[in-house]
Scaffold this motif. Structure first.
Motif, mmCIF file in Angstrom:
data_model
loop_
_atom_site.group_PDB
_atom_site.id
_atom_site.type_symbol
_atom_site.label_atom_id
_atom_site.label_comp_id
_atom_site.label_asym_id
_atom_site.label_seq_id
_atom_site.Cartn_x
_atom_site.Cartn_y
_atom_site.Cartn_z
ATOM 1 N N LEU A 133 94.056 39.982 61.411
ATOM 2 C CA LEU A 133 94.632 41.396 62.034
ATOM 3 C C LEU A 133 93.326 42.452 61.768
ATOM 4 C CD1 LEU A 133 98.174 41.475 61.516
ATOM 5 C CD2 LEU A 133 96.899 40.306 63.579
ATOM 6 N N PRO A 134 92.535 42.552 62.696
ATOM 7 C CA PRO A 134 91.633 43.952 62.446
ATOM 8 C C PRO A 134 92.283 45.046 62.041
ATOM 9 C CG PRO A 134 90.863 42.655 64.323
ATOM 10 C CD PRO A 134 92.231 42.272 63.987
ATOM 11 N N LEU A 135 91.601 45.907 61.192
ATOM 12 C CA LEU A 135 92.217 47.266 60.908
ATOM 13 C C LEU A 135 91.358 48.216 61.295
ATOM 14 C CD1 LEU A 135 94.075 46.436 57.469
ATOM 15 C CD2 LEU A 135 94.849 46.539 59.697
ATOM 16 N N ARG A 136 91.422 49.464 61.696
ATOM 17 C CA ARG A 136 90.551 50.564 61.759
ATOM 18 C C ARG A 136 91.095 51.601 60.694
ATOM 19 N NH1 ARG A 136 90.581 55.604 64.345
ATOM 20 N NH2 ARG A 136 88.241 56.149 65.122
ATOM 21 N N ILE A 137 90.154 51.884 59.882
ATOM 22 C CA ILE A 137 90.831 52.740 58.779
ATOM 23 C C ILE A 137 89.895 54.133 58.620
ATOM 24 C CG2 ILE A 137 90.474 52.909 56.093
ATOM 25 C CD1 ILE A 137 90.746 49.464 56.354
ATOM 26 N N VAL A 138 90.581 55.027 58.534
ATOM 27 C CA VAL A 138 89.874 56.356 58.748
ATOM 28 C C VAL A 138 90.227 56.953 57.412
ATOM 29 C CG1 VAL A 138 89.802 58.612 59.623
ATOM 30 C CG2 VAL A 138 90.451 56.768 61.055
ATOM 31 N N ALA A 139 89.058 57.398 56.483
ATOM 32 C CA ALA A 139 89.026 57.903 55.173
ATOM 33 C C ALA A 139 89.249 59.379 55.323
ATOM 34 C CB ALA A 139 87.732 57.589 54.349
ATOM 35 N N LYS A 140 89.983 59.990 54.495
ATOM 36 C CA LYS A 140 89.928 61.328 54.136
ATOM 37 C C LYS A 140 88.595 62.064 53.971
ATOM 38 C CE LYS A 140 94.787 61.326 52.797
ATOM 39 N NZ LYS A 140 95.731 61.627 51.772
ATOM 40 N N ALA A 141 87.780 61.285 53.174
ATOM 41 C CA ALA A 141 86.678 62.065 52.653
ATOM 42 C C ALA A 141 85.544 60.806 52.812
ATOM 43 C CB ALA A 141 86.411 62.595 51.343
ATOM 44 N N ALA A 142 84.589 61.028 53.647
ATOM 45 C CA ALA A 142 83.581 60.029 53.970
ATOM 46 C C ALA A 142 82.731 59.688 52.664
ATOM 47 C CB ALA A 142 82.598 60.384 55.020
ATOM 48 N N ASP A 143 82.799 60.409 51.767
ATOM 49 C CA ASP A 143 81.577 60.235 50.463
ATOM 50 C C ASP A 143 82.476 59.999 49.252
ATOM 51 O OD1 ASP A 143 83.174 62.898 50.399
ATOM 52 O OD2 ASP A 143 81.423 63.902 49.342
ATOM 53 N N LYS A 144 83.595 59.518 49.434
ATOM 54 C CA LYS A 144 84.532 59.074 48.391
ATOM 55 C C LYS A 144 85.040 57.834 48.487
ATOM 56 C CE LYS A 144 86.234 63.669 47.202
ATOM 57 N NZ LYS A 144 87.282 64.784 46.903
ATOM 58 N N PRO A 145 85.067 57.039 47.402
ATOM 59 C CA PRO A 145 85.791 55.623 47.548
ATOM 60 C C PRO A 145 86.917 55.632 48.133
ATOM 61 C CG PRO A 145 84.977 56.206 45.176
ATOM 62 C CD PRO A 145 85.268 57.581 45.884
ATOM 63 N N VAL A 146 87.277 54.547 48.997
ATOM 64 C CA VAL A 146 88.450 54.107 49.289
ATOM 65 C C VAL A 146 89.178 52.661 48.931
ATOM 66 C CG1 VAL A 146 89.427 53.201 51.508
ATOM 67 C CG2 VAL A 146 87.738 55.234 51.898
ATOM 68 N N ASN B 291 92.420 57.746 49.458
ATOM 69 C CA ASN B 291 91.559 58.280 50.363
ATOM 70 C C ASN B 291 91.607 57.745 51.758
ATOM 71 O OD1 ASN B 291 89.447 60.134 51.168
ATOM 72 N ND2 ASN B 291 87.916 58.473 50.773
ATOM 73 N N VAL B 292 92.943 57.446 52.257
ATOM 74 C CA VAL B 292 93.109 56.897 53.618
ATOM 75 C C VAL B 292 93.854 58.028 54.372
ATOM 76 C CG1 VAL B 292 94.038 55.268 54.895
ATOM 77 C CG2 VAL B 292 92.614 54.633 52.901
ATOM 78 N N GLU B 293 93.291 58.291 55.730
ATOM 79 C CA GLU B 293 94.004 59.274 56.234
ATOM 80 C C GLU B 293 94.909 58.427 57.417
ATOM 81 O OE1 GLU B 293 95.178 62.969 58.130
ATOM 82 O OE2 GLU B 293 93.643 62.664 56.159
ATOM 83 N N ALA B 294 94.394 57.359 57.771
ATOM 84 C CA ALA B 294 95.144 56.666 58.884
ATOM 85 C C ALA B 294 94.611 55.216 59.043
ATOM 86 C CB ALA B 294 95.114 57.508 60.131
ATOM 87 N N VAL B 295 95.510 54.173 59.303
ATOM 88 C CA VAL B 295 95.057 52.728 59.389
ATOM 89 C C VAL B 295 95.652 52.506 60.998
ATOM 90 C CG1 VAL B 295 95.335 50.667 58.741
ATOM 91 C CG2 VAL B 295 95.259 52.501 57.076
#
Length: 279
Positions: free
Chosen positions: A120-133, A89-93
């Motif tokens: 190193l900070p990570l910006r993580i974009v979930a594919k679905a906001a309501d599902k576990p990552v 459930n990860v679109e991009a990091v």
């Protein structure tokens, strides 16, 4: 002697114990176990989850005297590489790099990187906001004292905490990431100008209140550019700290004209990133 505990008190004790155990579990879930080798350790960190965009991190610990490298390692070294493709459930990091240091590489040049510990900070974009990552990372990096040693590690971590114990660490790491800026911005520390000086040389004029602890790094438009570290020029114009570098380390067939360059300017307290096209 048998001691009777009132039911309300017993429930209160049980509730406290349950809350404590949940807090311990939450703390454990905010970071993956350390993956250790002989001279370093690495793990993933999870920030509080809110919506589809999450904050995480990759934490490194290094033994005294050992170093690891920035995304551009300098005159020698190996940049770290990260693969998040097996995550759920990860679109991009996006990796956000704290301001690096310059240090002797032991061969007459300089490398760029970090020592002791770094996040190193990570910006993580979930594919679905309501599902576990679940973030899974294959991490390849090098640690160096006098010799460099390659390290491979794998780490996995769920990012589902409503309130993470790692939030303060991640915010502190974010504060060390260079801020975007434009050439000519009226900051106390800034790049005033970038210009060619003949076919092979580039000069960069920096304005700074304190030139004793200022470093400048340059990157090309793609990872296969290996431009040298800019060096301070003696007898700079008044009020300016001038750096220069040669247009060496270009990939075969690449032309410098119009190339998109990224400059990272690091001072004792502030750091900025500038993007420009070379004229």
């Amino acid at each position: 002697m048998l001691t009777r505990v009132p039911l309300r008190a017993a429930i209160g004790v049980a509730t406290t114990l349950l809350a404590s155990s949940l807090a311990i579990a939450a703390r454990a879930d905010d970071a993956s176990p350390w993956q250790r080798d002989g001279h370093s350790a690495v793990r993933l960190l999870a920030g509080s989850r809110s919506g589809a965009v999450l904050l995480g991190g990759i934490a490194f610990q290094l033994e005294p005297g050992w170093k690891t490298y920035w995304r551009s390692p300098g005159d020698s070294g190996v940049p770290p590489r990260f693969d998040f493709s097996k995550s759920d459930n990860v679109e991009a990091v996006t990796i956000m790099w704290p301001a690096p240091l310059k240090f002797d590489d032991g061969a007459g040049g300089h490398s760029i990187g970090y020592h002791d510990q770094i996040v190193l900070p990570l910006r993580i974009v979930a594919k679905a906001a309501d599902k576990p990552v679940t973030l899974r990372a294959e991490i390849n990096y090098a640690v160096c004292e006098k010799l460099c040693i390659p390290v491979e590690a794998s780490a996995e971590l769920g990012l589902n905490s409503v309130a993470s114990t790692e939030d303060a660490n991640l915010r502190a790491a974010l504060d060390t990431v260079p801020k975007p800026a434009n050439i000519g911005d009226p900051n106390p520390l800034t790049i005033r100008d970038v210009k060619r000086d003949g076919p092979k040389n580039v000069v960069v004029d920096v304005v700074t209140p304190d030139s004793r602890s200022v470093n400048l790094f340059v990157e090309g438009p793609t990872l296969d550019w290996a431009l040298p570290i800019p060096v301070p020029v003696q007898h700079s114009p008044p009020g300016v700290m001038r750096f220069s570098f040669e247009l060496d380390g270009l990939p075969p067939g690449a032309k410098p004209d119009g190339a998109a360059l990224k400059f990272t300017l690091v001072g004792p307290e502030k750091a900025y990133e500038f993007n420009t096209n070379l004229e």
